[in-house]
Write an enzyme that holds these catalytic residues in place. Structure first.
Site, mmCIF file in Angstrom:
data_model
loop_
_atom_site.group_PDB
_atom_site.id
_atom_site.type_symbol
_atom_site.label_atom_id
_atom_site.label_comp_id
_atom_site.label_asym_id
_atom_site.label_seq_id
_atom_site.Cartn_x
_atom_site.Cartn_y
_atom_site.Cartn_z
ATOM 1 N N VAL A 1 0.547 -1.263 0.611
ATOM 2 C CA VAL A 1 0.194 -0.641 -0.293
ATOM 3 C C VAL A 1 1.083 1.232 -0.073
ATOM 4 O O VAL A 1 0.529 2.032 -1.105
ATOM 5 C CB VAL A 1 -0.847 -0.132 0.743
ATOM 6 C CG1 VAL A 1 -2.197 1.528 1.161
ATOM 7 C CG2 VAL A 1 -1.839 -1.573 0.928
ATOM 8 N N LYS B 1 -7.961 -1.369 8.419
ATOM 9 C CA LYS B 1 -8.695 -2.552 9.307
ATOM 10 C C LYS B 1 -8.831 -2.690 10.473
ATOM 11 O O LYS B 1 -9.997 -2.543 11.801
ATOM 12 C CB LYS B 1 -9.885 -2.902 8.119
ATOM 13 C CG LYS B 1 -8.762 -4.039 8.037
ATOM 14 C CD LYS B 1 -8.321 -3.913 6.422
ATOM 15 C CE LYS B 1 -7.008 -4.916 6.239
ATOM 16 N NZ LYS B 1 -6.817 -5.342 5.038
ATOM 17 N N GLU C 1 -10.567 5.305 4.029
ATOM 18 C CA GLU C 1 -11.615 4.830 3.135
ATOM 19 C C GLU C 1 -11.285 3.497 3.062
ATOM 20 O O GLU C 1 -11.592 2.917 2.377
ATOM 21 C CB GLU C 1 -11.766 5.823 1.981
ATOM 22 C CG GLU C 1 -12.323 5.457 0.771
ATOM 23 C CD GLU C 1 -13.729 5.708 1.147
ATOM 24 O OE1 GLU C 1 -14.981 6.424 1.454
ATOM 25 O OE2 GLU C 1 -14.450 4.549 1.042
ATOM 26 N N ILE D 1 -12.834 0.709 -4.101
ATOM 27 C CA ILE D 1 -14.087 1.067 -3.848
ATOM 28 C C ILE D 1 -14.412 2.394 -2.643
ATOM 29 O O ILE D 1 -14.247 2.587 -1.491
ATOM 30 C CB ILE D 1 -14.955 -0.081 -3.385
ATOM 31 C CG1 ILE D 1 -15.134 -1.433 -4.463
ATOM 32 C CG2 ILE D 1 -16.675 0.211 -3.501
ATOM 33 C CD1 ILE D 1 -15.473 -2.395 -3.852
ATOM 34 N N GLY E 1 -0.089 -9.434 -3.198
ATOM 35 C CA GLY E 1 -0.247 -8.350 -2.307
ATOM 36 C C GLY E 1 -1.184 -8.147 -1.906
ATOM 37 O O GLY E 1 -2.035 -6.773 -1.152
ATOM 38 N N ASP F 1 -11.095 -10.555 8.759
ATOM 39 C CA ASP F 1 -10.726 -8.875 8.203
ATOM 40 C C ASP F 1 -11.720 -8.770 7.231
ATOM 41 O O ASP F 1 -11.991 -7.713 7.762
ATOM 42 C CB ASP F 1 -9.892 -9.105 6.774
ATOM 43 C CG ASP F 1 -9.531 -8.483 5.793
ATOM 44 O OD1 ASP F 1 -8.089 -7.417 6.527
ATOM 45 O OD2 ASP F 1 -10.583 -8.375 5.253
ATOM 46 N N LYS G 1 -14.068 -5.365 8.160
ATOM 47 C CA LYS G 1 -14.385 -4.087 7.808
ATOM 48 C C LYS G 1 -16.151 -4.482 7.501
ATOM 49 O O LYS G 1 -16.736 -3.481 7.961
ATOM 50 C CB LYS G 1 -13.859 -4.921 5.946
ATOM 51 C CG LYS G 1 -12.843 -4.898 6.016
ATOM 52 C CD LYS G 1 -11.860 -5.803 4.900
ATOM 53 C CE LYS G 1 -10.536 -5.089 3.963
ATOM 54 N NZ LYS G 1 -10.686 -6.536 3.326
HETATM 55 P P1 NAP Z 1 3.397 -4.666 4.215
HETATM 56 O O1 NAP Z 1 3.461 -4.564 2.273
HETATM 57 O O2 NAP Z 1 3.173 -5.498 4.939
HETATM 58 O O3 NAP Z 1 3.726 -3.364 4.067
HETATM 59 C C1 NAP Z 1 3.695 -2.873 5.622
HETATM 60 C C2 NAP Z 1 5.176 -1.803 5.633
HETATM 61 O O4 NAP Z 1 4.909 -1.587 6.796
HETATM 62 C C3 NAP Z 1 6.561 -2.451 5.299
HETATM 63 O O5 NAP Z 1 7.412 -1.439 4.495
HETATM 64 C C4 NAP Z 1 6.972 -2.615 6.539
HETATM 65 O O6 NAP Z 1 8.370 -2.059 7.146
HETATM 66 C C5 NAP Z 1 6.496 -1.534 7.591
HETATM 67 N N1 NAP Z 1 6.087 -1.730 8.622
HETATM 68 C C6 NAP Z 1 5.717 -2.952 9.292
HETATM 69 N N2 NAP Z 1 5.239 -3.021 10.730
HETATM 70 C C7 NAP Z 1 6.646 -1.448 11.124
HETATM 71 C C8 NAP Z 1 6.684 -1.585 12.376
HETATM 72 N N3 NAP Z 1 6.768 -1.459 14.120
HETATM 73 N N4 NAP Z 1 8.202 -0.291 12.322
HETATM 74 C C9 NAP Z 1 8.265 0.682 11.133
HETATM 75 N N5 NAP Z 1 7.742 0.262 10.002
HETATM 76 C C10 NAP Z 1 6.783 -1.563 9.763
HETATM 77 O O7 NAP Z 1 1.636 -4.668 3.723
HETATM 78 P P2 NAP Z 1 0.188 -4.091 3.330
HETATM 79 O O8 NAP Z 1 -0.442 -4.819 2.054
HETATM 80 O O9 NAP Z 1 0.782 -2.714 2.181
HETATM 81 O O10 NAP Z 1 -0.656 -3.197 4.374
HETATM 82 C C11 NAP Z 1 -0.621 -1.916 4.815
HETATM 83 C C12 NAP Z 1 -1.568 -2.190 5.586
HETATM 84 O O11 NAP Z 1 -3.124 -1.778 4.956
HETATM 85 C C13 NAP Z 1 -2.216 -2.684 6.474
HETATM 86 O O12 NAP Z 1 -2.827 -2.115 7.565
HETATM 87 C C14 NAP Z 1 -3.593 -3.715 5.444
HETATM 88 O O13 NAP Z 1 -4.453 -4.117 6.127
HETATM 89 C C15 NAP Z 1 -3.872 -2.304 5.119
HETATM 90 N N6 NAP Z 1 -4.766 -2.651 3.937
HETATM 91 C C16 NAP Z 1 -3.988 -3.533 3.118
HETATM 92 C C17 NAP Z 1 -4.445 -3.656 1.522
HETATM 93 C C18 NAP Z 1 -3.797 -5.269 -0.027
HETATM 94 O O14 NAP Z 1 -3.600 -5.051 -0.840
HETATM 95 N N7 NAP Z 1 -2.097 -5.167 0.667
HETATM 96 C C19 NAP Z 1 -5.935 -2.786 1.062
HETATM 97 C C20 NAP Z 1 -6.449 -2.701 2.151
HETATM 98 C C21 NAP Z 1 -5.347 -2.112 3.381
HETATM 99 P P3 NAP Z 1 9.972 -3.072 5.883
HETATM 100 O O15 NAP Z 1 9.349 -3.092 4.211
HETATM 101 O O16 NAP Z 1 11.136 -2.729 6.388
HETATM 102 O O17 NAP Z 1 9.255 -4.696 6.034
HETATM 103 N N1 HSE Z 2 -6.230 -8.796 2.970
HETATM 104 C C1 HSE Z 2 -7.279 -7.904 2.369
HETATM 105 C C2 HSE Z 2 -8.233 -8.767 1.236
HETATM 106 C C3 HSE Z 2 -6.379 -6.567 1.856
HETATM 107 O O1 HSE Z 2 -7.105 -9.867 1.111
HETATM 108 O O2 HSE Z 2 -9.076 -8.288 0.721
HETATM 109 C C4 HSE Z 2 -7.520 -5.512 1.776
HETATM 110 O O3 HSE Z 2 -8.337 -4.903 2.662
#
Ligand code: NAP
Ligand code: HSE
Length: 413
Positions: free
Chosen positions: A12, A101, A125, A132, A183, A197, A201
C-alpha cells in the site's frame, strides 16, 4: 506546501508514494498547494537499499514526528505499534489517513474522539473495500436513507482463492500462495482465510451504516478453510458459486451480522464478483438496492482510496470526520429468515442421518451419492424457517453421536 509523512512502505505504502509523486501538482491551480512526501518509516531499511526513494526512508519514528508534517499516512498494518503512532500523531494535531481495518475496528471510536479533541481528522476509506469509495458513499451520498441491510464480499484474498478453486482448478494452497504473491493477503493470511478481516470490515461498514457500534468480536465468523473442491460441485447443482460474505441487517432491536461462506446464485450481482474484486450491496429505505464493486485489494486500488482521503484533507472538504456512535449495537448471530441450506454431514450411520433430515425438515432433497464417493457422508439441501432450526439439528446429531462434523452453507438468491 502540504507535507506528508508515511508509516510503512510495502504494497500500500509504495502505491501511495507513487500517487503522491504523480499528483504532486494536483492542487496547484485551485489551492496553490504542492504535495510533498517528506519521510517514510520502514522496519528494515536494508530491504529498500535499491529503492529510488531511499533517501526518504527511516527506521526511527522520531524522524517522522520531527518533520514539519501536516498529514501522516499509516500503511504499516496491525495494532502494535500502529495504535501508539496514530494516537501520537493525532495528539500532535496531525491529520491521519489509514488503510488499517484492524486498527479502526478495534480503536476507531477512541481515535475519532482523540482526533476531534485535537481539531484534526482521521480518514480510513481504504480500510473497507480497497479502492471502492464505500464509506464516503454511505456517509454522504446515502445520508437520506435508513440503511436496511448490507450484503457484501469484503475480502479480496478469499474471493480470489474461491474463484481460482472454482474456475481454474487450483488447490486452496496454490491459490493462497498466488494471492500472497500479488500483494492481496494480510501479513498473517489467517486474518483473511478465517474471516476476521471481513468481519472487521463489516463492523466498520455496519457501524457507519446503522449508526450503532458493531463490535467485530460480536460477529459470527466462519472462514473458508473448510471449503473443498466438492462443495463447488454441490453449489453448481444449485447454479451457485461460493463466496465469503459479510451480511448485516437492521432488526427492530438488534443488528444481525455474520461472516460466512455462502452459496450464491451464479447469475446474481454478487455471484458474478470474481478474483480480488469486492462488492457491497447496500439496501436503503429510500434508494432501494445500490451496488458498489471494484478491486478490494492490491497496490494501486488501495492507494487510490488513500489518496482520495489525502485530497479531502487538503481541500478541507470534510472538516469533520465520519463519526462512530457511542451506542453499542446488540448483535443477533442467527439468520432469521426462511431459507434454503446446504448440509454435508460426516457420519457412520447414513440411514439414521437420512431419516433424521427427512423428519426434521418439511422440505429437503437428499443426494443418493456424494461427489467425493465418501460412504460416511450425507449431502442434503433443506428448507428451514431460520438458522436456529439448522443449528438445533446440528447440535442434536452431534450430541447424540450420530455425526462427527456438519458443514452448513446458506443458499442466497
Ligand atoms: P506490507 O506490504 O506488509 O507493508 C507493511 C510496511 O510497513 C512495510 O514497509 C514494513 O516495513 C512497515 N512496517 C511494518 N511494521 C513496522 C514497524 N513496526 N515499524 C516500522 N515499519 C513497519 O503491508 P500492506 O499490504 O501494504 O498493508 C498495509 C496496511 O494496509 C495493512 O493495514 C493492510 O491491512 C492494509 N490494506 C492492505 C491492502 C492490500 O491490498 N495489501 C488493501 C487495503 C488495506 P519493511 O518494508 O521494512 O518490512
Ligand atoms: N487482505 C485484504 C484482502 C486486503 O484480501 O481483502 C484488503 O483489505
Amino acid at each position: 506546501m502540504i507535507n506528508i509523512a508515511m508509516l510503512g512502505y510495502g504494497v500500500v505504502g509504495s502505491g501511495v508514494a507513487e500517487l503522491i509523486f504523480r499528483n504532486r501538482d494536483k492542487f496547484k491551480d485551485e489551492l496553490n498547494e504542492e504535495l510533498v512526501l517528506s519521510k517514510i518509516l520502514v522496519r528494515n531499511i536494508s530491504k529498500h537499499i535499491d529503492n529510488k526513494n531511499k533517501e526518504l526512508l527511516t527506521e526511527d519514528i522520531d524522524d517522522i514526528f520531527k518533520e514539519k508534517v501536516d498529514i501522516i499516512v499509516e500503511a504499516m498494518g496491525g495494532l502494535d505499534p500502529s495504535y501508539e503512532y496514530v494516537k501520537r500523531a493525532l495528539n500532535m494535531k496531525k491529520h491521519v489517513v489509514t488503510a488499517n481495518k484492524d486498527l479502526i475496528a478495534e480503536y476507531g471510536y477512541e481515535l475519532l474522539q482523540i482526533a476531534k479533541k485535537n481539531g484534526v481528522t482521521i480518514h480510513f476509506e481504504a480500510s473497507v473495500g480497497g479502492g471502492i469509495p464505500i464509506l464516503k458513499s454511505i456517509n454522504e451520498c446515502l445520508v437520506g436513507n435508513e440503511i436496511k441491510s448490507i450484503k457484501s464480499i469484503l475480502n479480496g484474498t478469499t474471493n480470489f482463492i474461491l474463484s481460482k478453486m472454482n474456475h481454474n482448478g487450483m488447490s486452496y494452497t496454490e491459490a493462497l500462495e498466488l494471492a500472497q504473491k500479488l500483494g492481496f493477503a494480510e501479513a498473517n493470511p489467517e486474518s483473511d482465510v478465517k474471516g476476521y478481516d471481513a468481519a472487521r470490515k463489516l463492523s466498520i461498514l455496519s457501524t457507519i451504516a446503522y449508526n450503532r457500534r458493531v463490535d467485530w468480536k460480536d460477529i459470527n465468523i466462519e472462514g473458508i478453510t473448510e471449503i473443498d473442491e466438492y462443495d463447488f460441485k454441490y453449489a453448481k447443482m444449485e447454479k451457485c458459486s461460493i463466496k465469503l460474505m459479510g451480511i448485516s441487517k437492521l432488526g427492530s432491536k438488534h443488528i444481525y451480522a455474520t461472516v460466512m461462506p455462502v452459496m450464491v446464485k451464479e447469475d446474481s450481482v454478487l455471484g458474478k464478483i470474481e478474483d480480488e474484486y469486492n462488492a457491497i450491496l447496500v439496501e436503503g429505505d429510500a434508494v432501494g438496492d445500490v451496488m458498489f464493486s471494484g478491486k478490494g485489494a492490491g497496490m494501486f486500488p488501495t492507494a487510490s482510496a488513500v489518496f482520495a482521503d489525502i485530497a479531502d484533507i487538503v481541500k478541507q472538504k470534510r472538516k469533520k470526520c465520519i463519526t462512530f456512535s457511542s451506542e453499542k449495537a446488540e448483535i443477533d448471530k442467527s439468520w432469521g429468515l426462511k431459507g434454503k441450506w446446504f448440509l454435508r454431514v460426516k457420519t457412520q450411520n447414513r440411514v439414521k442421518i437420512i431419516q433424521g433430515i427427512s423428519s426434521s425438515f418439511k422440505s429437503c432433497y437428499i443426494l443418493s451419492s456424494t461427489f467425493s464417493g465418501n460412504k460416511e457422508e450425507v449431502v442434503a439441501f433443506v428448507n428451514a424457517d431460520n438458522e436456529v432450526c439448522i443449528d438445533n439439528y446440528i447440535e442434536k446429531v452431534k450430541s447424540e453421536g450420530e455425526a462427527c462434523d456438519v458443514k452448513k452453507l446458506l443458499i442466497l438468491h
